[in-house]
Design an enzyme around this catalytic site. Structure first.
Site, mmCIF file in Angstrom:
data_model
loop_
_atom_site.group_PDB
_atom_site.id
_atom_site.type_symbol
_atom_site.label_atom_id
_atom_site.label_comp_id
_atom_site.label_asym_id
_atom_site.label_seq_id
_atom_site.Cartn_x
_atom_site.Cartn_y
_atom_site.Cartn_z
ATOM 1 N N ARG A 85 -45.549 23.485 8.734
ATOM 2 C CA ARG A 85 -45.104 24.385 7.673
ATOM 3 C C ARG A 85 -44.560 23.516 6.541
ATOM 4 O O ARG A 85 -43.954 22.472 6.798
ATOM 5 C CB ARG A 85 -43.984 25.309 8.166
ATOM 6 C CG ARG A 85 -44.457 26.456 9.036
ATOM 7 C CD ARG A 85 -45.244 27.496 8.239
ATOM 8 N NE ARG A 85 -45.631 28.632 9.049
ATOM 9 C CZ ARG A 85 -46.798 28.745 9.681
ATOM 10 N NH1 ARG A 85 -47.702 27.787 9.612
ATOM 11 N NH2 ARG A 85 -47.082 29.832 10.378
ATOM 12 N N GLU B 11 -46.395 28.522 -0.735
ATOM 13 C CA GLU B 11 -47.844 28.826 -0.790
ATOM 14 C C GLU B 11 -48.082 30.157 -1.491
ATOM 15 O O GLU B 11 -47.277 31.073 -1.325
ATOM 16 C CB GLU B 11 -48.403 28.878 0.629
ATOM 17 C CG GLU B 11 -48.307 27.531 1.308
ATOM 18 C CD GLU B 11 -48.728 27.559 2.775
ATOM 19 O OE1 GLU B 11 -49.377 28.524 3.199
ATOM 20 O OE2 GLU B 11 -48.407 26.593 3.480
ATOM 21 N N HIS C 77 -54.136 25.659 3.322
ATOM 22 C CA HIS C 77 -53.717 26.226 4.616
ATOM 23 C C HIS C 77 -54.935 26.697 5.424
ATOM 24 O O HIS C 77 -55.118 27.902 5.652
ATOM 25 C CB HIS C 77 -52.708 27.354 4.431
ATOM 26 C CG HIS C 77 -51.834 27.536 5.641
ATOM 27 N ND1 HIS C 77 -50.503 27.859 5.586
ATOM 28 C CD2 HIS C 77 -52.121 27.423 6.968
ATOM 29 C CE1 HIS C 77 -50.008 27.955 6.805
ATOM 30 N NE2 HIS C 77 -50.986 27.697 7.678
#
Ligand code: GLV
Length: 311
Positions: A231, A260, A278
Site C-alpha cells: 500500500r 491513488e 495498481h
C-alpha cells in the site's frame, strides 16, 4: 422495494454484476450525478456496500442504518473503517488467496523491470535513441539479496519466485515465522542495509503506516531498489521523493501510492522509477475469482450460512 447494494468502486465484471442484480437493486455510485443525495435517498434500503480500495468511511457506515455487510473486493481492508463496522455488528469480508500469485507476479515484474531497465529500454527504442548508442547497463539478479517486508501469502509467493531467479531472500515483519527457511530481521533498517531489493508485501493500515522512512531508504543505499506492491501508506512518500532526488537509492518500482489514482508528479520524470496503476490483481481470471468471492460472501450472509472469508 428490492434490497439495495451500493457499489463504490467499479471492479466487478459484467457477469458477476448481472448475478448481483438478480437479488439486489444496484447503485453504481460513480454513475450518480450527486452521490451524496443518492445515498441519502436510498439510505434505508442499502444493505450491502461493495468497495475495493476506495474508502468506506465511518460517515458512510453511520449514514446507512440498515447496512449489514461490507464486501471488499480486495485482500486489504485498510480502506474500511473496521471499528465503525464492528460497533454496528456489520459484517466485513475480503478476497484473500485468489490474488496471491498475480500480485506476486507484479512484484517480480517490477524487480525485473528495475534491474534490467525494461521500461526505460522500451522508451529508448521508441524514441529512436538506440541508434545513438546502447542503453546504460543494468544489474544482475542472480545472487542478489532481496528483503521482503511482510512474509504473508503474497510475500511467500514473491519469495518463491525470487528463489527461481537464484536470489537470496530474507524478511522482516512483526514476528519470526518458525516454519520458513528465510533469515528473519526484526529491524527493518538493518535489513534494508543488507539487501539489494526491498520488497514491500505487507498489509496497509495503521500498523505499517510510514514504515519506510528516509532512514530506511538511506540504509538501502545508492545501489538498492525499492519495490512496493503493498500500500502507498507503507512508504513515507515525501521521504521516497527526497531519497530518489538525492540518489540515496538506485530506483523504485511502484504499484501503489498514497493518494491513488494520483501519482506524485516528480516520479513521472525519473528514469529509474517504474510506475504501475495498481495492477496487482488486475487479470481477468483473478478479478473473476475475486468477484465470485464477493458474491458468495453476500449470498452466504443473507442465507444465514457461514461466510467464506470474513475479516
Ligand atoms: C489489492 O491491492 C488488494 O488488496 O486486493
Amino acid at each position: 422495494m428490492k434490497k439495495t447494494a451500493l457499489i463504490i468502486q467499479h471492479f466487478l465484471l459484467p457477469d458477476e454484476m448481472a448475478v448481483l442484480e438478480k437479488d439486489f437493486r444496484v447503485i453504481r455510485i460513480w454513475k450518480e450525478r450527486d452521490p451524496e443525495t443518492t445515498i441519502q435517498e436510498n439510505k434505508d434500503n442499502i444493505v450491502v456496500v461493495i468497495s475495493s480500495l476506495l474508502p468506506v468511511r465511518r460517515s458512510l457506515i453511520e449514514a446507512l442504518p440498515n447496512l449489514e455487510i461490507i464486501a471488499n473486493m480486495a485482500v486489504g481492508v485498510d480502506n474500511v473503517d473496521l471499528e465503525a463496522a464492528r460497533e454496528r455488528s456489520i459484517v466485513v469480508t475480503n478476497t484473500p488467496a485468489v490474488l496471491t500469485n498475480d500480485t506476486a507476479d507484479i512484484g517480480l515484474s517490477l524487480v525485473l523491470a528495475l534491474a534490467r531497465r525494461i521500461v526505460e529500454g522500451d522508451m529508448y527504442v521508441r524514441v529512436g535513441k538506440w541508434q545513438n548508442g546502447p542503453l546504460p547497463l543494468g544489474v544482475t539478479l542472480t545472487g542478489k539479496k532481496a528483503g521482503i517486508v511482510g512474509l504473508g501469502r503474497i510475500g511467500l509467493a514473491v519469495a518463491k519466485r525470487l528463489a527461481a531467479f537464484e536470489m537470496d531472500v530474507v524478511y522482516h515483519g512483526p514476528n519470526r515465522k518458525e516454519d520458513q527457511p528465510y533469515e528473519y530481521y526484526d529491524d527493518l533498517e538493518k535489513m534494508a542495509g543488507d539487501v539489494d531489493f526491498l520488497i514491500l508485501c505487507c498489509a496497509g493500515g495503521p500498523a505499517t503506516e510510514n514504515l519506510v522512512t528516509y532512514e530506511v531508504l538511506e540504509a538501502l543505499g545508492p545501489d538498492g531498489f525499492l519495490v512496493n506492491i503493498a500500500r502507498g501508506s507503507v512508504v513515507n512518500e515525501e521521504d521516497l521523493l527526497m531519497a530518489l532526488s538525492n540518489k540515496k537509492i538506485a530506483g523504485a518500482g511502484l504499484d501503489v501510492y498514497t493518494n491513488e489514482p494520483y501519482v506524485p508528479s516528480p516520479l513521472l520524470t525519473m528514469d529509474n522509477v517504474v510506475v504501475l496503476p495498481h495492477l496487482g490483481s488486475a487479470t481477468y481470471e483473478t478479478r473473476t475469482e475475486m468477484g465470485r468471492l464477493v458474491l458468495e460472501n453476500i449470498q452466504a450472509h443473507f442465507n444465514g450460512e457461514p461466510l467464506l472469508t470474513a475479516v
